[in-house]
Design a protein around this motif. Structure first.
Motif, short mmCIF file in Angstrom:
data_model
loop_
_atom_site.label_atom_id
_atom_site.label_comp_id
_atom_site.label_asym_id
_atom_site.label_seq_id
_atom_site.Cartn_x
_atom_site.Cartn_y
_atom_site.Cartn_z
N VAL A 133 -56.42 -13.33 14.40
CA VAL A 133 -56.39 -14.65 15.02
C VAL A 133 -56.13 -14.55 16.52
O VAL A 133 -56.83 -15.17 17.33
CB VAL A 133 -55.32 -15.53 14.34
CG1 VAL A 133 -55.00 -16.76 15.20
CG2 VAL A 133 -55.78 -15.96 12.95
N ASN A 134 -55.14 -13.77 16.90
CA ASN A 134 -54.77 -13.69 18.31
C ASN A 134 -55.79 -12.92 19.14
O ASN A 134 -55.95 -13.18 20.33
CB ASN A 134 -53.37 -13.11 18.46
CG ASN A 134 -52.30 -14.13 18.18
OD1 ASN A 134 -51.90 -14.88 19.05
ND2 ASN A 134 -51.83 -14.18 16.93
N THR A 135 -56.49 -11.98 18.50
CA THR A 135 -57.59 -11.32 19.18
C THR A 135 -58.69 -12.33 19.49
O THR A 135 -59.20 -12.40 20.62
CB THR A 135 -58.15 -10.17 18.33
OG1 THR A 135 -57.12 -9.19 18.14
CG2 THR A 135 -59.35 -9.52 19.00
N ALA A 136 -59.08 -13.12 18.50
CA ALA A 136 -60.11 -14.14 18.71
C ALA A 136 -59.66 -15.17 19.74
O ALA A 136 -60.46 -15.61 20.59
CB ALA A 136 -60.45 -14.82 17.39
N LYS B 177 -68.35 -15.61 28.25
CA LYS B 177 -69.44 -14.68 27.95
C LYS B 177 -69.64 -14.59 26.44
O LYS B 177 -68.76 -14.97 25.65
CB LYS B 177 -69.10 -13.29 28.49
CG LYS B 177 -69.10 -13.16 30.00
CD LYS B 177 -68.80 -11.73 30.41
CE LYS B 177 -68.78 -11.57 31.92
NZ LYS B 177 -68.50 -10.17 32.33
N PRO B 178 -70.78 -14.04 26.00
CA PRO B 178 -70.88 -13.67 24.59
C PRO B 178 -69.76 -12.70 24.24
O PRO B 178 -69.43 -11.82 25.05
CB PRO B 178 -72.25 -12.98 24.49
CG PRO B 178 -73.01 -13.46 25.68
CD PRO B 178 -71.99 -13.67 26.76
N VAL B 179 -69.16 -12.86 23.08
CA VAL B 179 -68.03 -12.00 22.71
C VAL B 179 -68.24 -11.49 21.28
O VAL B 179 -69.06 -12.00 20.52
CB VAL B 179 -66.68 -12.74 22.80
CG1 VAL B 179 -66.34 -13.07 24.24
CG2 VAL B 179 -66.68 -14.02 21.96
N ALA B 180 -67.48 -10.47 20.95
CA ALA B 180 -67.52 -9.90 19.61
C ALA B 180 -66.11 -9.54 19.18
O ALA B 180 -65.25 -9.23 20.02
CB ALA B 180 -68.40 -8.65 19.57
N THR B 181 -65.88 -9.62 17.89
CA THR B 181 -64.57 -9.28 17.35
C THR B 181 -64.76 -8.65 15.98
O THR B 181 -65.88 -8.49 15.50
CB THR B 181 -63.67 -10.52 17.29
OG1 THR B 181 -62.32 -10.13 17.02
CG2 THR B 181 -64.13 -11.50 16.21
N ALA C 201 -63.13 -17.37 7.54
CA ALA C 201 -63.21 -18.84 7.52
C ALA C 201 -62.18 -19.49 8.44
O ALA C 201 -62.53 -20.39 9.22
CB ALA C 201 -63.08 -19.35 6.08
N PRO C 202 -60.90 -19.11 8.38
CA PRO C 202 -59.95 -19.77 9.29
C PRO C 202 -60.25 -19.51 10.77
O PRO C 202 -60.06 -20.41 11.60
CB PRO C 202 -58.59 -19.19 8.88
CG PRO C 202 -58.88 -17.98 8.09
CD PRO C 202 -60.20 -18.20 7.44
N ILE C 203 -60.73 -18.32 11.09
CA ILE C 203 -61.03 -18.03 12.49
C ILE C 203 -62.27 -18.79 12.93
O ILE C 203 -62.36 -19.23 14.09
CB ILE C 203 -61.14 -16.51 12.71
CG1 ILE C 203 -59.75 -15.88 12.52
CG2 ILE C 203 -61.67 -16.19 14.10
CD1 ILE C 203 -59.72 -14.38 12.59
N ASN D 79 -51.87 -8.40 9.99
CA ASN D 79 -53.31 -8.32 10.17
C ASN D 79 -53.95 -9.68 10.47
O ASN D 79 -54.86 -9.78 11.30
CB ASN D 79 -53.97 -7.69 8.94
CG ASN D 79 -53.81 -6.19 8.91
OD1 ASN D 79 -53.66 -5.55 9.94
ND2 ASN D 79 -53.83 -5.61 7.71
N LEU D 80 -53.52 -10.74 9.79
CA LEU D 80 -54.08 -12.06 10.07
C LEU D 80 -53.71 -12.50 11.48
O LEU D 80 -54.56 -12.99 12.23
CB LEU D 80 -53.60 -13.09 9.05
CG LEU D 80 -54.08 -14.53 9.30
CD1 LEU D 80 -55.62 -14.59 9.33
CD2 LEU D 80 -53.52 -15.48 8.26
N ASP D 81 -52.45 -12.33 11.84
CA ASP D 81 -52.04 -12.68 13.20
C ASP D 81 -52.83 -11.87 14.23
O ASP D 81 -53.21 -12.39 15.29
CB ASP D 81 -50.55 -12.42 13.41
CG ASP D 81 -49.67 -13.47 12.74
OD1 ASP D 81 -50.20 -14.54 12.40
OD2 ASP D 81 -48.46 -13.21 12.57
N LEU D 82 -53.09 -10.61 13.92
CA LEU D 82 -53.85 -9.76 14.85
C LEU D 82 -55.27 -10.30 15.02
O LEU D 82 -55.76 -10.45 16.15
CB LEU D 82 -53.89 -8.33 14.33
CG LEU D 82 -54.70 -7.34 15.17
CD1 LEU D 82 -54.13 -7.20 16.57
CD2 LEU D 82 -54.76 -5.97 14.48
#
Length: 506
Positions: free
Chosen positions: A181-184, A193-197, A206-208, A176-179
């Motif tokens: 992080v890699n999505t962001a 562009k403006p983005v959302a995650t 915090a880490p992201i 889940n953390l890798d998911l």
């Protein structure tokens, strides 16, 4: 009456060249005004609103995490003997009055930022598709991290995706953390562009944000001008909170990340089957999210994302493309706008698996209704197929063209001395008897008309001579062309190296 002395352009070759040229002026830009379609009367909105307030005051919200209960009670709510949080009418109305009515949704490129709220309409993305319609096999397969990068690169070239939320889940990234992080990372690398995650749990925020700071130019820079918003569903229908999502809300507010707090009830399953009852409950639930945000930090930017979802009551299957979906999301936008809140609704959630007639009809019906009703941010409106289970590269291309047509419809008719064309009518009637090639026509050609790249307007014989392609084939060709070209990378080598040194970039 004297004839106009306006000069006409030269011969046929010049006229053909003008018709073939790309227009300098975009006749249908994003951000057009909505609000023309009103499925509810003012008195009906008031009855739905009053019922929602009664639900919050008398029934309240269940499963309230202790941390949130403390904050809500300090703001004026109270816990009853059933451990439900009752929200008095005055508290809800204070939250509405204090809410951010407009705010800037920043892009890393300031020219791509958008103003959210008021009567402006923007189409964008959403979704968490676990399958992708493969460009080569034209069959569905599990979505991958590579797909997410490709979807992000593709939409970066499309004018009518005003912001990009990850549209698929990288099923090949199990942690889940890798998911998260890699999505962001895919968003930072491939678009400005403006983005959302989304964040699976609060500890990932915090880490992201540290990654966002690197992309923004240094520690603390992101929170000063946040170019990412979070998609969070803190309410679980019917009428209760979800602890993990609530924790994410607290953490996002701490890091100044704007939020879409999404209510996604389903008719006849987690909300009443009647449309009025559905709207009352889902409004109450989205207002509960607003009260939560208000209790934590009054006025914090939140998209009032009340997304009514429909199921087929015969089978229980999700039904994203019907008339009920169109009218419910339009009514939701109307109610949110009546409250003066930045509205978020959903459209284009076709149930079609192929790019076919069902696909086109369902997408156009729901997207046009949401746009006409004035939804500020219209989610799910690009690329989604198969009742939100699938995402398609071809769909992104086709939807982008559809949205141009919708923006053109929203733009309406400009009435002025120039557009009324009195002199042009006189000139045509007293002259050649037609308007072809006239200055008035050529001016209008660029200013008033949208010319599609994909929709075929040729005669049948010409279409056959050119290979008799359907829309799916033309969109496939265009998507391949974009993805096979060298698209821009929006992280410098130094930024990329710093991110890779700190995070597990796959």
């Amino acid at each position: 009456m004297a004839r106009s002395t306006k000069k006409r352009p030269g011969g046929r070759a010049e006229r053909l060249a003008l018709r073939a040229a790309k227009p300098v002026f975009n006749p249908c830009p994003p951000g057009q005004r909505g609000g023309y379609y009103a499925p509810l009367s003012a008195s009906e909105i008031k009855r739905i609103y009053d019922t929602a307030l009664d639900l919050l005051e008398q029934l309240g919200m269940g499963e309230v995490p202790p941390r949130l209960a403390d904050v809500l009670c300090a703001a004026g709510a109270e816990m009853d003997g059933r451990q439900r949080c009752l929200m008095p009418r005055a508290l809800v109305e204070d939250a509405i009055a204090s809410a951010a009515k407009t705010f800037t949704f920043h892009g890393r490129d300031p020219d791509r930022s958008i103003e959210v709220g008021g009567d402006k309409v923007y189409f964008g993305t959403g979704g968490a598709a676990v399958q992708t319609l493969d460009l080569s096999t034209q069959s569905y397969r599990p979505s991958t991290l590579c797909d997410l990068h490709d979807f992000t690169r593709l939409q970066d070239q499309l004018a009518n995706v005003s912001w990009f939320t990850r549209c698929c889940i990288a099923t090949d990234v199990p942690d889940n953390l890798d998911l998260d992080v890699n999505t962001a990372y895919a968003l930072m690398r491939n678009t400005t562009k403006p983005v959302a995650t989304a964040f699976t749990i609060a500890d990932h925020v915090a880490p992201i944000v540290e990654m966002f700071d690197i992309a923004a130019g240094g520690p603390g820079r992101f929170s000063k001008r946040p170019f990412v918003k979070a998609h969070i569903s803190p309410v679980i229908s019917p009428m209760r909170f979800g602890e993990d999502a609530v924790d994410v809300v607290f953490e996002c507010i701490r890091h100044n990340i704007p939020m879409s707090c999404i209510t996604a009830a389903q008719s006849g399953a987690t909300a009443p089957a009647t449309l009025a009852g559905f709207l009352a409950q889902s409004l109450a639930e989205t207002l509960a999210s607003l009260v939560m945000v208000h209790a934590i930090q009054p006025g914090f930017p939140m998209i009032f994302s009340n997304w009514p979802l429909v199921i087929d009551l015969r089978t229980g299957a999700f039904a994203g493309g019907g008339g009920e979906t169109a009218v419910l999301n339009a009514a939701s936008a109307q109610i949110s706008n009546w409250l003066g809140l930045p509205s978020g609704v959903a459209s284009s959630m076709t149930d079609a698996k192929a790019i076919d007639a069902q696909y086109g009809a369902e997408k156009a019906l729901t997207a046009l209704a949401a746009g006409l009703a004035g939804g500020n941010l219209i989610y799910e409106s690009s690329g989604m197929t198969a009742s939100l289970l699938g995402a398609s590269f071809e769909a992104f291309i086709l939807d982008d063209e559809m949205h141009s047509a919708i923006y053109r419809a929203l733009r309406g008719v400009e009435v002025s001395d120039e557009t009324l064309g009195f002199d042009a009518i006189c000139e045509a009637v007293l002259g050649d008897g037609h308007f072809l090639g006239g200055t008035h026509t050529l001016d209008a050609m660029e200013r008033d008309y949208f010319y599609p790249d994909l929709a075929d307007r040729d005669a049948p014989i010409t279409w056959e001579e050119n290979g008799a392609q359907d829309a799916w084939a033309r969109a496939n060709e265009k998507a391949r062309g974009i993805l096979n070209s060298e698209t821009e990378v929006y992280l410098s080598r130094a930024q990329d190296a710093e991110i890779r040194a700190k995070f597990n970039i796959i």
